[in-house]
Write a protein that holds these residues in place. Structure first.
Motif, mmCIF file in Angstrom:
data_model
loop_
_atom_site.group_PDB
_atom_site.id
_atom_site.type_symbol
_atom_site.label_atom_id
_atom_site.label_comp_id
_atom_site.label_asym_id
_atom_site.label_seq_id
_atom_site.Cartn_x
_atom_site.Cartn_y
_atom_site.Cartn_z
ATOM 1 N N GLU A 544 -29.062 21.121 22.516
ATOM 2 C CA GLU A 544 -29.362 20.997 23.948
ATOM 3 C C GLU A 544 -28.066 21.013 24.756
ATOM 4 O O GLU A 544 -27.997 20.436 25.839
ATOM 5 C CB GLU A 544 -30.130 19.700 24.227
ATOM 6 N N SER A 545 -27.030 21.660 24.241
ATOM 7 C CA SER A 545 -25.733 21.636 24.910
ATOM 8 C C SER A 545 -25.810 22.131 26.344
ATOM 9 O O SER A 545 -25.244 21.535 27.263
ATOM 10 C CB SER A 545 -24.730 22.504 24.138
ATOM 11 N N ARG A 546 -26.492 23.239 26.537
ATOM 12 C CA ARG A 546 -26.538 23.822 27.875
ATOM 13 C C ARG A 546 -27.390 22.974 28.815
ATOM 14 O O ARG A 546 -27.121 22.896 30.015
ATOM 15 C CB ARG A 546 -27.056 25.258 27.789
ATOM 16 N N THR A 547 -28.423 22.343 28.279
ATOM 17 C CA THR A 547 -29.234 21.434 29.100
ATOM 18 C C THR A 547 -28.376 20.321 29.668
ATOM 19 O O THR A 547 -28.554 19.896 30.810
ATOM 20 C CB THR A 547 -30.371 20.835 28.260
ATOM 21 N N PHE A 548 -27.421 19.858 28.860
ATOM 22 C CA PHE A 548 -26.593 18.719 29.272
ATOM 23 C C PHE A 548 -25.280 19.152 29.921
ATOM 24 O O PHE A 548 -24.430 18.311 30.212
ATOM 25 C CB PHE A 548 -26.290 17.834 28.055
ATOM 26 N N GLY A 549 -25.094 20.450 30.105
ATOM 27 C CA GLY A 549 -23.888 20.930 30.768
ATOM 28 C C GLY A 549 -22.645 20.892 29.909
ATOM 29 O O GLY A 549 -21.531 20.815 30.425
ATOM 30 N N LYS A 557 -13.020 23.637 22.874
ATOM 31 C CA LYS A 557 -13.165 22.648 21.805
ATOM 32 C C LYS A 557 -13.904 23.208 20.595
ATOM 33 O O LYS A 557 -13.706 22.730 19.480
ATOM 34 C CB LYS A 557 -13.875 21.404 22.333
ATOM 35 N N LYS A 558 -14.748 24.165 20.817
ATOM 36 C CA LYS A 558 -15.440 24.892 19.757
ATOM 37 C C LYS A 558 -16.400 24.006 18.950
ATOM 38 O O LYS A 558 -16.347 22.787 19.000
ATOM 39 C CB LYS A 558 -14.455 25.592 18.828
ATOM 40 N N ILE A 559 -17.258 24.686 18.226
ATOM 41 C CA ILE A 559 -18.276 24.040 17.404
ATOM 42 C C ILE A 559 -17.831 24.073 15.958
ATOM 43 O O ILE A 559 -17.433 25.127 15.441
ATOM 44 C CB ILE A 559 -19.627 24.766 17.569
ATOM 45 N N PHE A 560 -17.892 22.941 15.288
ATOM 46 C CA PHE A 560 -17.406 22.861 13.909
ATOM 47 C C PHE A 560 -18.341 23.597 12.945
ATOM 48 O O PHE A 560 -19.556 23.442 12.978
ATOM 49 C CB PHE A 560 -17.286 21.414 13.464
ATOM 50 N N ASN A 561 -17.731 24.408 12.090
ATOM 51 C CA ASN A 561 -18.453 25.072 11.003
ATOM 52 C C ASN A 561 -17.450 25.289 9.878
ATOM 53 O O ASN A 561 -16.365 25.831 10.113
ATOM 54 C CB ASN A 561 -19.033 26.411 11.466
ATOM 55 N N THR A 562 -17.783 24.863 8.679
ATOM 56 C CA THR A 562 -16.827 24.997 7.569
ATOM 57 C C THR A 562 -16.502 26.451 7.270
ATOM 58 O O THR A 562 -15.471 26.747 6.665
ATOM 59 C CB THR A 562 -17.379 24.345 6.290
ATOM 60 N N MET A 574 -18.299 36.585 27.787
ATOM 61 C CA MET A 574 -18.444 35.608 28.859
ATOM 62 C C MET A 574 -17.408 34.499 28.736
ATOM 63 O O MET A 574 -16.911 34.210 27.640
ATOM 64 C CB MET A 574 -19.853 35.008 28.836
ATOM 65 N N MET A 575 -17.096 33.860 29.839
ATOM 66 C CA MET A 575 -16.095 32.793 29.846
ATOM 67 C C MET A 575 -16.529 31.620 28.981
ATOM 68 O O MET A 575 -15.703 31.001 28.309
ATOM 69 C CB MET A 575 -15.845 32.320 31.277
ATOM 70 N N LEU A 576 -17.835 31.305 28.985
ATOM 71 C CA LEU A 576 -18.337 30.160 28.236
ATOM 72 C C LEU A 576 -19.009 30.626 26.952
ATOM 73 O O LEU A 576 -20.103 30.181 26.602
ATOM 74 C CB LEU A 576 -19.303 29.342 29.100
ATOM 75 N N SER A 577 -18.356 31.492 26.241
ATOM 76 C CA SER A 577 -18.921 32.073 25.026
ATOM 77 C C SER A 577 -19.085 31.033 23.917
ATOM 78 O O SER A 577 -18.295 30.093 23.800
ATOM 79 C CB SER A 577 -18.009 33.195 24.531
ATOM 80 N N TYR A 578 -20.115 31.252 23.104
ATOM 81 C CA TYR A 578 -20.395 30.392 21.962
ATOM 82 C C TYR A 578 -19.312 30.595 20.917
ATOM 83 O O TYR A 578 -19.061 31.720 20.461
ATOM 84 C CB TYR A 578 -21.765 30.763 21.388
ATOM 85 N N ARG A 579 -18.649 29.519 20.501
ATOM 86 C CA ARG A 579 -17.535 29.631 19.558
ATOM 87 C C ARG A 579 -17.678 28.610 18.434
ATOM 88 O O ARG A 579 -17.860 27.424 18.684
ATOM 89 C CB ARG A 579 -16.196 29.391 20.278
ATOM 90 N N HIS A 588 -22.626 20.510 16.253
ATOM 91 C CA HIS A 588 -23.877 21.066 16.756
ATOM 92 C C HIS A 588 -24.856 21.128 15.587
ATOM 93 O O HIS A 588 -24.724 21.955 14.694
ATOM 94 C CB HIS A 588 -23.619 22.465 17.319
ATOM 95 N N THR A 589 -25.844 20.253 15.589
ATOM 96 C CA THR A 589 -26.708 20.092 14.413
ATOM 97 C C THR A 589 -27.978 20.929 14.469
ATOM 98 O O THR A 589 -28.784 20.885 13.543
ATOM 99 C CB THR A 589 -27.103 18.619 14.255
ATOM 100 N N GLY A 590 -28.195 21.664 15.564
ATOM 101 C CA GLY A 590 -29.436 22.405 15.682
ATOM 102 C C GLY A 590 -30.583 21.499 16.091
ATOM 103 O O GLY A 590 -30.386 20.369 16.521
ATOM 104 N N ILE A 591 -31.798 21.996 15.940
ATOM 105 C CA ILE A 591 -32.965 21.209 16.335
ATOM 106 C C ILE A 591 -33.251 20.227 15.211
ATOM 107 O O ILE A 591 -34.096 20.441 14.338
ATOM 108 C CB ILE A 591 -34.168 22.125 16.616
ATOM 109 N N ASN A 592 -32.521 19.138 15.214
ATOM 110 C CA ASN A 592 -32.536 18.226 14.071
ATOM 111 C C ASN A 592 -32.083 16.842 14.511
ATOM 112 O O ASN A 592 -30.930 16.465 14.322
ATOM 113 C CB ASN A 592 -31.619 18.785 12.972
ATOM 114 N N GLU A 593 -32.995 16.098 15.120
ATOM 115 C CA GLU A 593 -32.623 14.752 15.566
ATOM 116 C C GLU A 593 -32.328 13.827 14.390
ATOM 117 O O GLU A 593 -31.434 12.980 14.468
ATOM 118 C CB GLU A 593 -33.736 14.146 16.432
ATOM 119 N N ALA A 594 -33.076 13.958 13.298
ATOM 120 C CA ALA A 594 -32.833 13.098 12.136
ATOM 121 C C ALA A 594 -31.443 13.364 11.554
ATOM 122 O O ALA A 594 -30.724 12.446 11.170
ATOM 123 C CB ALA A 594 -33.906 13.327 11.078
#
Length: 919
Positions: A544-549, A557-562, A574-579, A588-594
């Protein structure tokens, strides 16, 4: 009937009942395969077969993938490594541990105590543990940093028994099992919690695991977070491994299997699951009509894990070697778990008749064996050498997490009353005959007279300090880095920010309207920039990153991925590209609240597990936090987690148009039950800045005497409002403790009323204050209740102090002290259930009236929803007039006039809040 029986049409998706129209050709192919294996070996044969399958698929000859292997050990005898230990020594003290664990539980059932415990789980898992303790588990003093061990909750007596032999616990301590308060009060040692509870034994346990299913989830995220720490350059975790000991019944919990794919996709070869497949749940078979090992193998293999099965002890090796027709192997596969359980509840003669006797070829294999020799055949999980081979293979495997499926017996060695019995989990003590039998099997030097003296208090056994086996045991732990389990919390301050980042929320929003979620995100961005603390902040976001701004953090800062980012994102220009990156800061855990909650727990305890303070900021869609994962927040509290829980898009009416499943009007009530959670419902940005600062200083600032081991839960909203500037004389103490005044009554002589609200309700009471003055001549003061929960806790604490100190000075609750000079009735509203505001009713010094949004939410505009629930500004006005009428300060018909004037029963007449629009 077994699911792999010849009578079924499919085995792993392959047809078994198709007529062979050319048996001679089929035999030639089989002989060719045999020759290939004999000449080139199994690896080459595997490569050829896989190549042929790939070619077949190209020719549109589809063959379903096989997800299970035969019901035998994964590691062949010829590939087993040399065992480097002294098995005789290790067997000796393993027996001591088994004895003391059973005795501790038996003594806990003594008259006058009767708290019981579990005997049989540790009996089945002792070998699994001891192989690790003696050869693999690294303590915190190991140069590589030490391993993370998630011990099986019901097997805790084994951990206590080992600590007793090591000298870390005394006999008095063991007798305090399950008596955490009463035993220390008698001055007889510490009280030991029933299961791994860090909150109750914070120098010993690290991971709370008995809420089954949560351990597997947290273990996966622990291994992933270790890679995060390395990628961030905070700590070298390359030698650290996460081990999770689990039960086969536990694997039915959704959380146990629901996150396996993350471990595989992130290639977490620093993670090992050891599943104790004793085939029993708490009160019966896991899969009486099936085979849980095969099911788990398929599940893990399908998720991308490396699977090692340890099913049969070394005694079976000669039988399998002599099984030229594979009849025994076939019989092992065909036998159901329910039957395997029954075999271990009987004897060798029974096994001869009902297992080997099913096929004349297998019966012939043991025709010269005695019943005792048959009975001595072990399951693989109870064989030290087989487990060593599996652990070694797991630690050397690269590119995948590993699961070890270890076949054991629940109640192993405890005797016929326990082993394999459905009721064994509930059996709390050993009889005198049970004790004597166990003593004999374990060769414990205790006499009949000692046991008969008081069968309810059988003696513990601790060897002489110079016993060779004890010295060997202690040396093994020294070589591996110290005792386990162990929790360390060396107080460590980190460089905290000064005023600069917090000042961003001080001046208000001017002509702009800003939601409190966006205000918090603005502060978060400033804190991340700060030296010392910035890189220790770990944003955790379940899709929900974009929902929360928060998308503005992606490029920098980028998203961690091994694995980094091996694709070109669709928004690359785009300036705010997914990285994504190996050193990314966002989790960023995806749709996974648990999964997110498990990660929050891991990050928030890094100060103890790694000695590295990290600050998790878990931002989630409010309804999907405490509503969905309250059990994990409870476990986080048990583990002494520190961090921010951000319930964004909060409230029952703020999510314009969303509906029932998204409307959260009760999470503060759930959080109120968790004493480790400090709950706030701030409405204005300047309140947020003080709350966040208080949290950081409480956790990692100078010592103030306050409990550091808490989580701060803030509910923030997606509704833009005009954010006022912070007043010069702002009551910071009131903000932190739960209530502060926003404005006093207007000048004049009219009746007074006090209006209380939290969160998004603050604009409603400010509007109500204006309307009351203009339309009815009522003078109102407004109060922001930043924490209903904390006010209640403070009041309850005051009552307890006064209760226990009746002749001393009586402490006044904070809410009472702040409101005691206020005049008139008190009206409270919020975007939550009545019960939220009702929490402080007893301590409000005057008549108290609450408004609330009870029940399910629904899809609507904000003003209409608030009018429906009667929590908006007009409802506050009418409720205030009613309260004044009740006190005789206004005529009763004034209330009826107000209802008609504001058309209070018409949902379309509501005006509190914008029609739509998000953060």
């Amino acid at each position: 009937m077994s699911p792999t029986s010849d009578a079924t049409p499919l085995i792993d998706g392959l047809l078994t009942k198709v007529n062979d129209n050319d048996p001679e050709e089929t035999q030639e192919w089989r002989e060719s395969l045999d020759a290939l294996i004999a000449e080139k070996g199994a690896p080459r044969a595997r490569f050829i077969l896989l190549s042929m399958l790939a070619e077949a698929r190209k020719k549109n000859v589809t063959v379903p993938g096989q997800t299970t292997t035969p019901y035998v050990n994964t590691i062949p005898v010829e590939d087993e490594p040399y065992f480097p230990g002294d098995e005789s020594m290790e067997r000796t003290y393993r027996r001591w541990l088994r004895w003391n664990a059973a005795v501790m539980v038996t003594r806990a059932q003594r008259p006058g105590v009767g708290v019981g415990g579990h005997i049989s789980s540790y009996a089945s898992t002792a070998t699994l543990y001891e192989v690790g303790f003696n050869h693999f588990f690294r303590g915190k003093d190991h140069p590589g940093g030490g391993d993370h061990i998630f011990f099986q909750g019901h097997a805790s007596p084994g951990n206590y028994a080992r600590a007793y032999i090591e000298g870390r616990l005394s006999e008095d301590d063991l007798d305090g099992f399950r008596q955490e308060v009463s035993h220390p009060a008698r001055g007889k040692g510490r009280g030991l919690p029933s299961y791994p509870h860090p909150r109750r034994m914070e120098d010993f346990w690290e991971y709370p695991t008995v809420s089954m299913g949560l351990g597997p989830a947290e273990a996966i995220y622990q291994a992933w977070f270790d890679r995060y720490l390395a990628g961030a350059g905070i700590k070298d975790t390359s030698q650290q491994r996460t081990w999770a000991f689990l039960g086969d019944g536990e694997m039915d919990e959704p959380e146990s299997r629901g996150m396996l794919q993350l471990a595989a996709s992130q290639q977490l070869d620093n993670l090992t699951f050891v599943i104790n497949c004793n085939l029993q749940r708490l009160d019966g078979p896991v899969r009486g009509n099936g085979k849980i090992v095969q099911e788990l193998e398929a599940s893990f293999k399908g998720a991308g894990w490396n699977v090692i099965k340890v099913l049969w002890g070394r005694g079976w090796d000669q039988l399998l070697a002599a099984d030229k027709d594979h009849a025994l192997e076939h019989l092992m596969m065909e036998t159901l778990d329910g039957d395997y359980q029954t075999f271990k509840a009987n004897d060798g003669a029974y096994v001869r008749k009902h297992f080997f006797g099913r096929d004349p070829r297998t019966a012939a294999l043991v025709k010269d064996w005695t019943d005792e020799e048959i009975w001595a055949l072990q399951r693989g999980g109870n064989d030290y050498r087989k487990m060593y081979a599996a652990y070694k293979a797991a630690t050397e495997h690269k590119g995948q997490p590993t699961v070890i499926l270890a076949h054991t017996v629940k109640g192993y060695l405890l005797g016929s009353h326990f082993a394999g019995r459905n009721a064994t989990h509930q059996m709390k003590k050993l009889t005198l005959d049970d004790l004597k039998g166990l003593r004999d099997r374990l060769h414990i030097p205790i006499t009949d007279e000692q046991l008969e003296a008081n069968p309810k208090m059988p003696p513990y056994y601790r060897p002489a300090a110079d016993d060779p086996a004890l010295l060997y045991m202690m040396d093994r732990r020294h070589q591996l880095g110290g005792f386990l389990p162990e929790r360390r919390d060396a107080p460590r301050q980190i460089q905290l920010p000064g005023d600069r980042p917090y000042d961003v929320l001080k001046g208000g929003s001017g002509k702009r309207e800003v939601a409190s979620t966006m205000a918090f995100v603005q502060l978060l961005k400033e804190l991340i920039k700060e030296d010392g603390i910035g890189r220790r902040i770990v944003p955790i976001i379940p899709d929900e990153s974009r929902t929360f701004g928060l998308e503005s953090l992606f490029p920098t800062k980028k998203i961690f991925n091994t694995q980094g980012q091996n694709y070109t994102p669709v928004d690359a220009e785009m300036m705010l590209s997914y990285r994504e990156s190996t050193d990314g800061q966002i989790m960023h855990t995806g749709i996974n609240e648990a999964g997110s909650a498990a990660l929050f727990q891991v990050v928030g305890t890094s100060y103890a597990t790694h000695g590295e303070p990290m600050i998790p900021v878990y931002i989630f869609y409010s309804m999907f936090g405490f509503q969905r994962t309250a059990d994990q927040f409870w476990a986080a509290g048990d583990q002494l987690t520190r961090g921010f829980i951000m319930g964004a898009t909060a409230g029952r009416t703020t999510l314009a148009g969303e509906g029932t499943q998204h409307m959260d009007g009760h999470s503060p009530l759930i959080s109120a039950t968790n004493e480790a959670v400090v709950t706030y419902d701030p409405g204005y940005a300047y309140e947020i800045r003080h709350i966040v600062r208080d949290a950081l200083e409480r956790w990692y600032g100078p010592e103030t005497g306050r409990n550091r081991d808490v989580m701060y839960y803030l509910t923030v909203y997606n509704e833009p409002i005009s954010q006022p500037a912070e007043p010069e004389d702002v009551d910071v103490e009131g903000i932190i403790k739960g209530i502060h005044r926003l404005s006093g009554p207007a000048d004049g002589d009219g009746p007074e009323v006090q209006l209380l609200a939290s969160g998004v309700g603050l604009p409603w009471i400010e509007e109500a204050r204006r309307v009351l003055a203009e339309d009815w001549g009522v003078r109102a003061s407004t109060w922001s209740v930043t924490s209903w929960n904390e006010l209640r806790r403070d009041a309850l604490a005051a009552e307890r102090e006064n209760f226990l100190n009746p002749t001393g000075d009586q402490r006044v609750p904070f809410v009472t002290s702040r409101l005691q000079a206020a005049q008139g009735p008190f009206i409270a509203t919020s975007d939550y259930d009545h019960l939220v505001a009702d929490q402080i009713r007893k301590w409000v010094p005057g008549s108290y009236h609450t408004l609330g949004a009870d029940g399910f939410g629904f899809s609507e505009t904000r003003p209409a929803a608030r009018r429906f629930f009667l929590i908006d500004s007009a409802s506050v006005v009418v409720k205030a007039l009613q309260a004044l009428a009740d006190e005789g300060k206004l005529e009763r018909d004034v209330v009826a006039q107000a209802i008609a004037r504001y058309d209070l029963t018409n949902v379309n007449a509501g005006t509190s809040g914008s029609d739509g629009g998000d953060v």
